[in-house]
Design an enzyme around this catalytic site. Structure first.
Site, PDB file in Angstrom:
ATOM      1  N   LYS B  81       0.851  -1.202   0.000  1.00 15.97           N
ATOM      2  CA  LYS B  81       0.000   0.000   0.000  1.00 15.97           C
ATOM      3  C   LYS B  81       0.881   1.245   0.000  1.00 15.97           C
ATOM      4  O   LYS B  81       1.919   1.282   0.697  1.00 15.97           O
ATOM      5  CB  LYS B  81      -0.871  -0.037   1.240  1.00 15.97           C
ATOM      6  CG  LYS B  81      -1.853   1.124   1.391  1.00 15.97           C
ATOM      7  CD  LYS B  81      -2.688   0.906   2.653  1.00 15.97           C
ATOM      8  CE  LYS B  81      -3.744   1.984   2.806  1.00 15.97           C
ATOM      9  NZ  LYS B  81      -4.601   1.724   3.966  1.00 15.97           N
ATOM     10  N   SER B 156      -9.523   1.699   3.302  1.00 11.06           N
ATOM     11  CA  SER B 156      -8.719   2.461   2.370  1.00 11.06           C
ATOM     12  C   SER B 156      -7.741   1.599   1.567  1.00 11.06           C
ATOM     13  O   SER B 156      -7.184   2.093   0.570  1.00 11.06           O
ATOM     14  CB  SER B 156      -7.940   3.544   3.102  1.00 11.06           C
ATOM     15  OG  SER B 156      -7.179   2.981   4.123  1.00 11.06           O
ATOM     16  N   SER B 180      -9.538  -0.565   7.469  1.00 16.60           N
ATOM     17  CA  SER B 180      -9.027  -0.390   6.113  1.00 16.60           C
ATOM     18  C   SER B 180      -8.340  -1.580   5.470  1.00 16.60           C
ATOM     19  O   SER B 180      -8.043  -1.519   4.278  1.00 16.60           O
ATOM     20  CB  SER B 180      -8.074   0.810   6.071  1.00 16.60           C
ATOM     21  OG  SER B 180      -8.832   1.991   6.209  1.00 16.60           O
TER      22      SER B 180
END
Lengths: 101, 488
Positions: B81, B156, B180
């Site tokens: 990420k 997210s 997330s």
């Protein structure tokens, strides 16, 4: 409690943000909706309850971890300055902070 | 290439075995992944950066000396990420304010992965600064759900979840502050793990809310997730909140074992607001545990109704402090033609941050400011103590708490973006785990009538991750949900 546009502008200044005039009303409305929602916490009794900062503190250990005060290797200046928007050999350059009288 | 010979479909464990048997080389595996990315990513938008040259170089190096590579993840392509720093490789937090930022150091978790021979394929798309539940808040565009490309993948860590589910990597890292990792895992049908708070070092993970953030794995199977967790977990001197507890061999200790497991079902989680198909899938999952010999008990988490309010005060307050550093001085975007230092800082932040980030900074600044601090931030912190106690009490009565991950399956792109409060309310089942510091894992447990994945959330007490992993593994092995793939 309701926050007015003046207060929103004051908070924006604290946060170092500009909110364009055209957006202030809409933002203030959304802001107040969220604040009204979080105010439901008023209904939760918390007399005598301590606040939590570190949620697994008892396991981590309650004393702040310390280390020996010895000089250790850290990043060379050139590495640190690589992403600088403006620099000279060893400094970050920024707009003047103190102006001549 | 036939489905059977598509090596991008392998799990990490299958790939390790195939490499060990010399059925496939590290080069072949990584080339296949890179090809898959070239084919799928233009549409799905899961990756922001792909490090092709470096990947092929590392793969060549590993293939040249197979006996020298003894790492647990040797040659395995992993996606990261873009809120996790990778030295000399662009890291943006999916924000314009860090659009061209090249970190001079790597996060602790990256060092751990690379020490075990993993190959970092690229950086995945996410909500800006990890703030969002749909991956619609990225400065680099929305990520699409491979099960239905008109829908969000969750957030997210949407990019990481999609990269895993669409075979554009064999595993990924995400971060989880209020769900997330777990929520996108649920919406895309993969496994997502949020470690106990303090289990994995946050050094080098771009901070959102420091008392809630954890880095964790997304993977195609519980066994893969356990292996990734084992590699990244453990004390790190550079994160003073990281805990000095030994890390077990999570991947070796996985067993199918229902008989000595007590499952707690919170009555607050299977009530109003939950989509009926999700409720049915979760109830059916609980029945699987019961049928296989686990004990089911009803429990209560009475402060659940305050969770969203507590979270959106604490997380935003901490975010306002953590994002104060983005001021255009030392790195990142700097606004030009400004009138003063103050103007430079304000202009930089106003231009560089997206709407949702600015909203949360404002909320957090408000909650911490003089006159409001006690009624808002401090109050939220005391209610957090009560929520933590709810969980500790519940874990005295059961080994694992089981429930839904999200109140609905993946919603349509654009559906909730104009109503921030609605978006926040959809975090209800995952945020409590972060507030309590507990361990949480999501595994596939069904599909909606529209063919969208539903994830089951399993929580265990802080630092009892083996219990949670065992329950998840047992459920996975007793069901077939994890075998279903998105339409090609």
């Amino acid at each position: 409690m309701k926050i007015d546009e003046q207060e929103v502008k004051r908070i924006a200044k604290l946060a170092r943000l500009y909110i364009p005039d055209a957006e202030v009303a809409g933002f203030t409305r959304q802001f107040n909706e969220i604040i009204a929602y979080v105010e439901t916490l008023e209904h939760c009794g918390t007399e005598g309850v301590k606040p939590t900062a570190h949620v697994t503190l008892e396991v981590a250990g309650t004393r702040t971890p310390m280390r020996e005060d010895v000089v250790r290797k850290s990043l060379p200046a050139d590495e640190v300055l690589k992403n600088a928007p403006a620099r000279d050999e060893v400094h970050f350059r920024v707009p003047a902070i103190i102006h001549p009288l | 290439m036939t489905a059977a010979s598509d090596i991008t479909r392998l799990t990490i464990n299958q790939a390790r075995q195939a490499i060990a048997r010399r059925d496939v080389s590290v080069g072949e595996l990584n080339e296949a992944i890179l090809s898959k990315i070239k084919k799928e990513n233009p549409d799905l938008n899961a990756y922001i950066s792909v490090f092709e040259e470096e990947v092929l170089e590392r793969a060549r190096h590993i293939d040249a000396d197979p006996t020298g590579q003894t790492g647990k993840l040797s040659g395995i392509p992993i996606a990261i990420k873009d809120t996790i720093l990778t030295r000399n490789r662009r890291t943006t937090a999916c924000s314009k304010i860090l659009e061209n930022f090249i970190p001079p150091y790597s996060a602790h978790v990256i060092e751990r992965l690379e020490a075990e021979g993993a190959i970092i394929i690229g950086k995945t798309n996410c909500d800006e600064f990890a703030m969002g539940s749909s991956n619609e808040n990225s400065a680099f565009g929305t990520v699409k759900n491979p099960w239905d490309k008109t829908r969000i993948p969750g957030g997210s860590s949407g990019g990481s979840a999609v990269a895993v589910r669409a075979d554009m990597c064999l595993g990924a890292l995400g971060t989880d502050t209020g769900g997330s990792i777990r929520q996108p895992a649920s919406h895309t049908g993969c496994v997502g793990i949020k470690p106990s708070y303090g289990r994995v070092s946050r050094y080098g993970a771009i901070a959102f809310a420091s008392s809630l953030d954890q880095v964790g794995p997304l993977a195609k199977s519980v066994a893969d997730g356990a292996l990734l967790l084992e590699v990244i977990a453990g004390k790190d001197e550079r994160d003073s909140t990281s805990v000095d507890l030994p890390v077990s061999d999570y991947s070796k200790n996985l067993t199918v074992s229902f008989k000595d497991l007590t499952i707690g079902v919170p009555k607050e989680y299977l009530s109003e607001g939950l989509d009926s198909e999700i409720a049915s899938a979760v109830r059916a999952a609980i029945d699987v545990f019961k049928r296989e010999g686990a004990r089911i008990v009803d429990i209560s988490l009475p402060h659940t109704k305050y969770a969203v309010a507590v979270y959106y005060l604490i997380a935003t307050a901490e975010a306002s402090a953590n994002l104060a550093r983005y001021d255009g001085v030392k790195y990142g975007h700097r606004a030009r033609e400004t009138k003063s230092l103050l103007d430079m800082v304000c202009r930089t932040r106003t231009d560089g941050f997206g709407k949702e980030v600015k909203r949360r900074i404002m909320l957090g600044t408000f909650a911490l400011s003089s006159g409001y601090y006690d009624a808002y931030y401090r109050k939220a912190q005391t209610v957090r103590t009560l929520m933590k106690e709810d969980f500790l009490n519940a874990f005295k009565m059961c080994d694992c708490i089981v429930g839904p991950t999200a109140p609905t399956a993946a919603f349509k792109i654009g559906e909730k973006i104009d109503d921030p409060l609605q978006m926040y309310l959809s975090d209800i089942y995952t945020i409590s785990t972060n507030l309590a510091g507990a361990f949480g894992i999501v595994v596939p447990c069904g599909f909606t009538s529209g063919g969208l994945p539903i994830g089951l959330q399993i929580m265990s007490a802080p630092f009892r991750e083996e219990t949670g992993l065992r329950a998840a593994y047992s459920f996975e092995q007793a069901t077939e949900w994890h075998k279903r793939r998105p339409p090609s």
